[in-house]
Design an enzyme around this catalytic site. Structure first.
Site, mmCIF file in Angstrom:
data_model
loop_
_atom_site.group_PDB
_atom_site.id
_atom_site.type_symbol
_atom_site.label_atom_id
_atom_site.label_comp_id
_atom_site.label_asym_id
_atom_site.label_seq_id
_atom_site.Cartn_x
_atom_site.Cartn_y
_atom_site.Cartn_z
ATOM 1 N N LEU A 55 44.129 35.170 41.497
ATOM 2 C CA LEU A 55 43.005 34.310 42.055
ATOM 3 C C LEU A 55 42.041 34.052 41.055
ATOM 4 O O LEU A 55 41.445 33.092 41.145
ATOM 5 C CB LEU A 55 42.710 34.886 43.358
ATOM 6 C CG LEU A 55 41.385 34.322 44.173
ATOM 7 C CD1 LEU A 55 41.937 32.685 44.527
ATOM 8 C CD2 LEU A 55 40.923 35.079 45.293
ATOM 9 N N TYR A 56 41.608 35.020 40.185
ATOM 10 C CA TYR A 56 40.669 34.909 39.095
ATOM 11 C C TYR A 56 41.042 33.787 38.174
ATOM 12 O O TYR A 56 41.682 33.928 37.028
ATOM 13 C CB TYR A 56 40.195 36.212 38.557
ATOM 14 C CG TYR A 56 40.111 37.273 39.650
ATOM 15 C CD1 TYR A 56 39.631 36.924 40.836
ATOM 16 C CD2 TYR A 56 40.012 38.600 39.296
ATOM 17 C CE1 TYR A 56 39.564 38.204 41.793
ATOM 18 C CE2 TYR A 56 39.757 39.558 40.017
ATOM 19 C CZ TYR A 56 39.457 39.181 41.339
ATOM 20 O OH TYR A 56 39.191 40.442 42.205
ATOM 21 N N GLY A 57 40.752 32.692 38.695
ATOM 22 C CA GLY A 57 41.116 31.590 37.494
ATOM 23 C C GLY A 57 42.199 31.403 37.392
ATOM 24 O O GLY A 57 42.745 30.562 36.429
#
Length: 280
Positions: A55-57
């Site tokens: 999900l992070y980037g």
């Protein structure tokens, strides 16, 4: 004396005070250079548990960590999370635990992190539209195939944890928890009883700990910062607690890791314990 290490899954030893990489900028330029420096400094200072996620980037955070740290030093555990994807209406993010999605995200993580096996893989959220047995069954298959080593969960209730443990061994749980927010106290208790690592996120209440008069007072008495008090409280809360504070600044990283040396007296701990009653 509070132990500074913990064996996740009973066998993988890490330093209990880890690092959450979510706040690291992945955009080209000075901010990215600073992010690379923070990740490298964390390892220099002895961090052996770093948390990231698809999900992070959309995987960019995983790529950043690989750029900063690969080839990885012995003992470093990079844990990532899957199960959130751009498969909602209009390409929006949504919980998606379908087997095909989970498998593809694991393959992507392996490529981005430049590893053959992810030692700890956590389901970022349980997808309510996919049977839990299918989600965890897929992770169990990937473990059998040697692509992941240990399986964890994130943001679950005690009931969900109990159900998951009937399907597969659970090595870790990552829930929101800190000195001023103990909504998931029952989950921490369940993890402690079962010997499951508990990785609290939002460990210092978005930096608001210092706004609470009692936290600020304890910090002043110990010549420490409120953030250090909040982290020291977490470390003393239970041996299974592995805080993963995140930051994009080296100064804050060093401040966070220094909390490991902060000793809270029984009186200080009692004052902090009374700030909010556990729920359950």
């Amino acid at each position: 004396m509070t132990s500074t290490t913990y064996r996740i899954g009973g066998d993988r030893e890490v330093r209990r005070l880890g690092f959450g990489a979510m706040h690291l900028s992945t955009e080209p330029g000075p901010d990215r250079d600073a992010s690379l420096a923070v990740a490298r400094r964390a390892v220099e200072l002895g961090v052996t548990l770093i948390d990231t996620a698809h999900l992070y980037g959309e995987g960019a955070n995983e790529e950043l960590l690989a750029e900063a740290l690969h080839p990885y030093p012995d003992g470093l555990l990079l844990t990532t999370k899957i199960g959130v994807a751009r498969t909602g209406p209009g390409g929006d993010w949504k919980y998606d635990g379908r087997p095909t999605v989970l498998r593809e995200q694991v393959e992507q993580a392996l490529r981005r992190l430049r590893v053959e096996r992810i030692e700890l893989l956590q389901l970022h959220r349980i997808d309510p539209e996919t049977p839990l047995a299918e989600q965890l069954g897929t992770l169990r298959e990937l473990r059998t195939e040697g692509k992941i080593g240990r399986i964890g969960l994130s943001e679950v209730t005690v009931a969900e944890l109990d159900l998951a443990r009937q399907i597969v061994d659970i090595a870790s749980v990552q829930n929101r928890y800190n000195l001023l927010d103990r909504e998931h106290e029952p989950v921490l208790t369940a993890c402690a009883e079962a010997g499951i690592a508990f990785l609290p996120w939002r460990t210092v209440a978005w930096g608001d700990s210092g706004k609470h008069a009692e936290v600020a007072a304890v910090a002043a008495e110990l010549d420490a910062t409120p953030t250090q008090v909040a982290l020291a409280w977490l470390l003393g809360r239970s041996p299974v607690v592995l805080p993963i504070p995140g930051t994009s600044k080296i100064a804050h990283l060093e401040e966070n890791l220094a909390a490991e040396r902060l000793v809270l007296s029984p009186a200080h701990r009692s004052r902090l314990d009374r700030l909010t009653a556990p729920t359950g």
